[in-house]
Scaffold this motif. Structure first.
Motif, PDB file in Angstrom:
ATOM      1  N   GLY A  27       0.827  -1.197   0.000  1.00  0.00           N
ATOM      2  CA  GLY A  27       0.000   0.000   0.000  1.00  0.00           C
ATOM      3  C   GLY A  27       0.863   1.248   0.000  1.00  0.00           C
ATOM      4  O   GLY A  27       2.042   1.209   0.368  1.00  0.00           O
ATOM      5  N   ALA A  28       0.275   2.355  -0.429  1.00  0.00           N
ATOM      6  CA  ALA A  28       0.959   3.651  -0.419  1.00  0.00           C
ATOM      7  C   ALA A  28       0.108   4.648   0.351  1.00  0.00           C
ATOM      8  O   ALA A  28      -1.120   4.664   0.207  1.00  0.00           O
ATOM      9  N   CYS A  29       0.757   5.480   1.141  1.00  0.00           N
ATOM     10  CA  CYS A  29       0.066   6.549   1.849  1.00  0.00           C
ATOM     11  C   CYS A  29       0.635   7.883   1.376  1.00  0.00           C
ATOM     12  O   CYS A  29       1.850   8.072   1.360  1.00  0.00           O
ATOM     13  N   LEU A  42       4.644   6.843   1.651  1.00  0.00           N
ATOM     14  CA  LEU A  42       5.132   5.689   2.395  1.00  0.00           C
ATOM     15  C   LEU A  42       4.638   4.455   1.659  1.00  0.00           C
ATOM     16  O   LEU A  42       3.434   4.298   1.426  1.00  0.00           O
ATOM     17  N   LEU A  43       5.549   3.598   1.255  1.00  0.00           N
ATOM     18  CA  LEU A  43       5.205   2.315   0.642  1.00  0.00           C
ATOM     19  C   LEU A  43       5.414   1.253   1.712  1.00  0.00           C
ATOM     20  O   LEU A  43       6.522   1.111   2.254  1.00  0.00           O
ATOM     21  N   CYS A  44       4.348   0.517   2.034  1.00  0.00           N
ATOM     22  CA  CYS A  44       4.441  -0.403   3.153  1.00  0.00           C
ATOM     23  C   CYS A  44       3.663  -1.693   2.923  1.00  0.00           C
ATOM     24  O   CYS A  44       2.755  -1.760   2.099  1.00  0.00           O
ATOM     25  N   SER A  92       2.568  -1.398   9.893  1.00  0.00           N
ATOM     26  CA  SER A  92       2.783  -1.132   8.478  1.00  0.00           C
ATOM     27  C   SER A  92       4.280  -0.920   8.317  1.00  0.00           C
ATOM     28  O   SER A  92       4.822   0.105   8.731  1.00  0.00           O
ATOM     29  N   LEU A  93       4.931  -1.917   7.761  1.00  0.00           N
ATOM     30  CA  LEU A  93       6.393  -1.928   7.675  1.00  0.00           C
ATOM     31  C   LEU A  93       6.856  -1.355   6.348  1.00  0.00           C
ATOM     32  O   LEU A  93       6.308  -1.686   5.289  1.00  0.00           O
ATOM     33  N   SER A  94       7.874  -0.520   6.394  1.00  0.00           N
ATOM     34  CA  SER A  94       8.433   0.058   5.184  1.00  0.00           C
ATOM     35  C   SER A  94       8.927  -1.062   4.272  1.00  0.00           C
ATOM     36  O   SER A  94       9.740  -1.899   4.677  1.00  0.00           O
TER      37      SER A  94
END
Length: 141
Positions: A27-29, A42-44, A92-94
């Protein structure tokens, strides 16, 4: 289709190592916090069990809001995770701390209405606006 993957990873300098089981969905935030934290989205990937960390003395946790915290390596600055304070298992891990991830699917983007116009992802994803995220995770009683 959601699958799980056992993974191990580390920060840039290797002072922090993580072992866990993640979802194969990326996912991306695009929120302002993530943009300020890392210069972009953030890509996680999400943990499905509590991660085990080695080198915990090298982890700095920053309380970025009343409801969330972010962690990074205090030696090299690598982003490790974002976590809702109310959650005990979910992190939510990088995605960047893991090498050679296979079969990861880019499935969602949140705060899509906050995404700047200077980049676009090609993948078709589920997209949620800021209001939709707030309604989903912080419903009014």
């Amino acid at each position: 289709m959601t699958n799980t993957i056992a993974v191990s990873g580390n920060c840039l300098c290797g002072a922090v190592k993580v072992h866990t089981i993640i979802s194969n969905q990326l996912g991306a935030c695009h929120c302002g916090f993530c943009k300020h934290w890392g210069g972009g989205p953030l890509l996680c990937v999400d943990s499905v069990k509590t991660p085990q960390f080695e080198g915990e003395e090298n982890i700095t946790v920053y309380s970025s809001s009343e409801w969330a915290e972010r962690a990074f390596c205090k030696c090299c600055g690598s982003h490790l995770y974002y976590r809702l304070k109310s959650e005990k298992v979910h992190y939510s891990l990088s995605v960047g701390i893991f090498d050679d991830l296979q079969d990861i699917e880019f499935v969602s983007q949140i705060y899509i209405d906050k995404k700047p116009s200077y980049y676009t992802f090609e993948d078709k994803t589920e997209n949620l606006t800021e209001a939709q995220v707030i309604d989903l995770y912080f419903p009014k009683n």
